[in-house]
Every structure is written in structure tokens, then in C-alpha cells.
Enzyme design. Structure first.
Site, PDB file in Angstrom:
ATOM      1  N   ASP A 114       0.793  -1.229   0.000  1.00 39.51           N
ATOM      2  CA  ASP A 114       0.000   0.000   0.000  1.00 39.51           C
ATOM      3  C   ASP A 114       0.824   1.278   0.000  1.00 39.51           C
ATOM      4  OD1 ASP A 114      -2.673  -0.974  -0.158  1.00 39.51           O
ATOM      5  OD2 ASP A 114      -2.459  -1.740   1.879  1.00 39.51           O
ATOM      6  N   ASP A 174      -6.912  -3.300  -6.079  1.00 40.47           N
ATOM      7  CA  ASP A 174      -6.476  -2.060  -5.419  1.00 40.47           C
ATOM      8  C   ASP A 174      -5.015  -1.725  -5.748  1.00 40.47           C
ATOM      9  OD1 ASP A 174      -8.210  -3.916  -4.132  1.00 40.47           O
ATOM     10  OD2 ASP A 174      -8.223  -2.778  -2.280  1.00 40.47           O
TER      11      ASP A 174
HETATM   12  N1  GLY Z   1      -7.411  -1.289  -0.271  1.00 44.89           N
HETATM   13  C1  GLY Z   1      -8.392  -1.741   0.598  1.00 44.89           C
HETATM   14  C2  GLY Z   1      -9.780  -1.320   0.316  1.00 44.89           C
HETATM   15  O1  GLY Z   1     -10.137  -0.730  -0.681  1.00 44.89           O
HETATM   16  O2  GLY Z   1     -10.583  -1.602   1.175  1.00 44.89           O
END
Ligand code: GLY
Length: 396
Positions: A114, A174
Site C-alpha cells: 500500500d 487495489d
Molecule cells: N485497499 C483496501 C480497500 O479498498 O478496502
């Protein structure tokens, strides 16, 4: 009726009387001003809580915070930078710097994918606005940390390290949100391996994450020897074959960015297909704020995800500028509807309420019974980003 709702009703009556909508500029101003009020209150609230960031409202009704290691740590500082850009208020700059500094230890993390969210929203916006060379150094260190998660056999960045007995090499949709960060690093440093990683990750995801209707799976896990998918799932959605709303939003945003960064028509076409899936989905409500999953059979009696709407709106505004076909206008019209809805009292909190978040009615992880119908820091970030993008457009 509360003061804010009364004021909003008065505005609606005024414009309905003229058989007209509220001018978009007035919607944008309301959204940005409210976000500024809320963000300043939030910044003061956590100023002396060392290392803390706003996350959501917990089940006990209190503000829930995180430290730098949570995937959302960059959103609040990023929102503060955007709002500083809008207001030029030095207090916002002071807080943007304070909360950005709190994210810095994330640059050394190699156990999360992330870092694009964490570093590019905070340090990226900070650098764009201030040109502080330290911010760039932090991002370069972070990009090298993230690159340790790229596997040249799979040709993608690994997402999660948990459930290793189930997923050999999980890549979630994501993860597309890291590619703007890598593309920027390549341009700034001249190190092309970052743009190459971004491009091959996007190509691999394009090949395996999408169904024939251009909705996206959430997780694709790859066999590390063959590099081929061995599992496709939707971990945070209703079912493996369902269209989890935020997943569709990340896909739309990610391919729009890659269309801009590479000029590759294939990315633009995919972004167009994703936008079309969203726009014409029979379960997209009239106010254009999606339910948390497009395929939950209990629709309409299920929570919305306003965060997905904010991400979609921001992406659609950018897509409308890249897509020179007549569809460009449709993407912009949908984004405008989403922004208008998010800026009503139904979704935009009154100043001083909602534990100082701006946007209400988001869903984080419904199957995990976590963050259901709550505010989330990324909804506020992408709402402000979308407002600024729209503001810039209507000026041009
Ligand atoms: N990246 C995690 C979400 O969108 O919940």
C-alpha cells in the site's frame, strides 16, 4: 430540521423555482469549504496524539485512529495538502507538514503493497506543492521498498502476505493504485524499471482480473512457477463472482491513470469499459452512489459505499479529459451527478459532526463486519480531489 439541511432545502427550492440546478461552482465551493472546516477540526483533534491518523468511527461511536502502518495513513495528510492548495491557509500547510512527517517511517516497509496510497497521497502532493527535496527522497526510498514486492515471473506486485496456504501470490485490484507512484518515480529519477514494472503489472491485471462484462475480481492469486492464475476471488465483496463497488472504482482509477501515463489505447479502452459497466449497471442507484457491492441480492436494503463514489468521480473526471469520443461528456456527467449527491446533507456531514470526517455512508469491509456505513479517510481524500479536478475544469 438541522440548520444545514434547512439551508440546503432553501437552495434547492430556489433553483427548482427557476427550473434549474444549483450551479456546479456553488456545489464545489460548499464541498471544499465544508471539507476545510472538518479537516482543520480533525487536525487539531489529533495534533498532540503522536503518530496518529484519522481512520473511521468505531462501533462505540468514537473516532478510531491508526498509525503510519495502516494502508490509509497518507490520505489525511494528502487531503490537507489539497485543501492548502485551495485555501492557501498557512494553518493547513502547517498541519499538512505535521501529518505528512508522521507517515515517513512507512518508506521502509516491505510487508505491504500500500505504499502508493501511503506515500504518494501524502509526500507526493506535498512535493508537488512545495518541491521540498526531502519529500522526494522519502518517496524514492519507499518506491525501492515497494519494488521488493515485484516478481518478474508473475510480472506483478504482490499484494498480501497472509493466507499463504491459500494464495501463492495474491494480487488485488487495489494494487493498480500503486502505478501512478511508480510512473512518477520513473519520470523523476529516470529509472525506467519503475515504469516497466507499472506497465507489466497493468498488463497482467488487464489480462486476468476482468470478466467478460468488464467487472473486476478483487483477488487473483498466481502460481509462482508458471505465473498463471490459480485462484480468482472477491474477498471484500458479496461473492467471488460479484462486483464489489470499491474494487470497480480502483480499477477505473488505475486504468485511467495508466492511459494518461503511457498513452496506450488499450488502457483507455479498458477504462472506458469499466466506466460503462458502472454507469449502465441496473443496480446503480438514481443518486449514483453505489451500494457496497453491485450484486448484493438484498439491494436496495444494503449499505452504500460513498468512498467508491468519490474514487469513481475523481477517475471519471480525468477519463472525460482523455476520452475524446462523445463518451467523454457522459463520464463527466456521471462524475458531476456523484459530486452533487455527495455534496447533499445525505452524504456531506454538517460542520462539527461526523467526528470531523466530511463524507458519511461508506463501507470498508462488510464481510469482515468492519467499517460498515461509516466515514473513511479515503472517501474524504478522493471527494476533495474530485472537487478540485471539477473546479479546474469549469474554470477552463
Ligand atoms: N485497499 C483496501 C480497500 O479498498 O478496502
Amino acid at each position: 430540521m438541522k440548520k444545514n439541511t434547512l439551508l440546503f432545502s432553501a437552495i434547492c427550492i430556489l433553483f427548482a423555482g427557476c427550473n434549474n440546478q444549483e450551479p456546479l461552482s456553488s456545489v464545489i465551493e460548499r464541498g471544499l469549504n465544508r471539507s476545510t472546516e472538518q479537516a482543520l477540526l480533525m487536525a487539531k483533534e489529533l495534533e498532540n496524539q503522536e503518530g496518529k491518523f484519522p481512520k473511521t468511527i468505531g462501533k462505540d461511536g468514537n473516532l478510531e485512529t491508526s498509525d503510519y502502518g495502516w494502508w490509509c495513513s497518507g490520505f489525511f495528510p494528502g487531503e490537507l495538502w489539497y485543501l492548502y492548495e485551495y485555501t492557501q491557509n498557512p494553518e493547513l500547510k502547517k498541519y499538512a507538514q505535521l501529518y505528512t512527517d508522521r507517515v515517513e517511517p512507512a518508506k521502509n516497509l516491505t510487508n505491504t503493497h500500500d505504499l502508493g496510497f501511503m506515500l504518494f497521497c501524502s509526500f507526493g502532493n506535498g512535493y508537488r506543492i512545495t518541491q521540498n527535496p526531502h519529500y522526494k527522497e522519502v518517496m524514492i526510498t519507499g518506491a525501492h521498498s515497494l519494488a521488493t514486492r515485484y516478481n518478474p515471473t508473475v510480472c506483478a506486485i504482490r499484494s498480501w502476505d497472509f493466507n499463504k496456504d491459500k494464495w501463492q501470490y495474491p494480487v488485488i485490484i487495489d494494487n493498480m493504485m500503486n502505478l501512478e507512484f511508480f510512473s512518477w518515480i520513473a519520470k523523476e529519477t529516470g529509472d525506467k524499471q519503475f515504469s516497466e514494472m507499472a506497465d507489466s503489472h497493468a498488463m497482467k491485471t488487464k489480462e486476468h482480473h476482468f470478466r467478460p462484462d468488464f467487472s473486476s475480481y478483487h483477488v487473483v492469486s498466481y502460481d509462482t512457477i508458471s505465473g498463471e492464475p490459480h485462484i480468482k476471488q472477491t474477498h471484500q465483496g458479496f461473492a467471488d463472482e460479484s462486483a464489489w463497488a470499491r474494487g470497480q472504482a480502483w480499477a477505473l482509477y488505475g486504468y485511467t491513470v495508466m492511459a494518461r501515463e503511457t498513452g496506450n489505447i488499450k488502457y483507455l479502452e479498458l477504462a472506458r469499459h469499466i466506466a460503462d459497466f458502472i454507469m449502465n449497471h441496473p443496480n446503480l442507484p438514481e443518486d449514483k452512489i453505489p451500494y457496497w457491492d453491485f450484486d448484493d441480492p438484498k439491494i436496495p436494503n444494503v449499505p452504500r459505499d460513498a468512498s467508491a463514489a468519490a474514487i469513481m468521480a475523481s477517475a471519471l473526471i480525468e477519463l472525460s479529459q482523455l476520452d475524446t469520443t462523445p463518451l467523454g461528456k457522459e463520464w463527466l456527467a456521471l462524475a458531476e451527478q456523484q459530486i452533487r449527491s455527495l455534496s447533499t446533507p445525505e452524504y456531506l456531514a454538517e460542520a462539527g459532526s461526523n467526528r470531523y470526517f466530511s463524507i458519511m455512508h461508506c463501507t470498508g469491509h462488510l464481510p469482515g463486519n468492519s467499517e460498515v456505513d461509516v466515514p473513511l479517510s479515503y472517501a474524504d481524500y478522493y471527494y476533495v480531489e474530485a472537487l478540485l479536478r471539477l473546479k479546474k475544469l469549469i474554470k477552463e
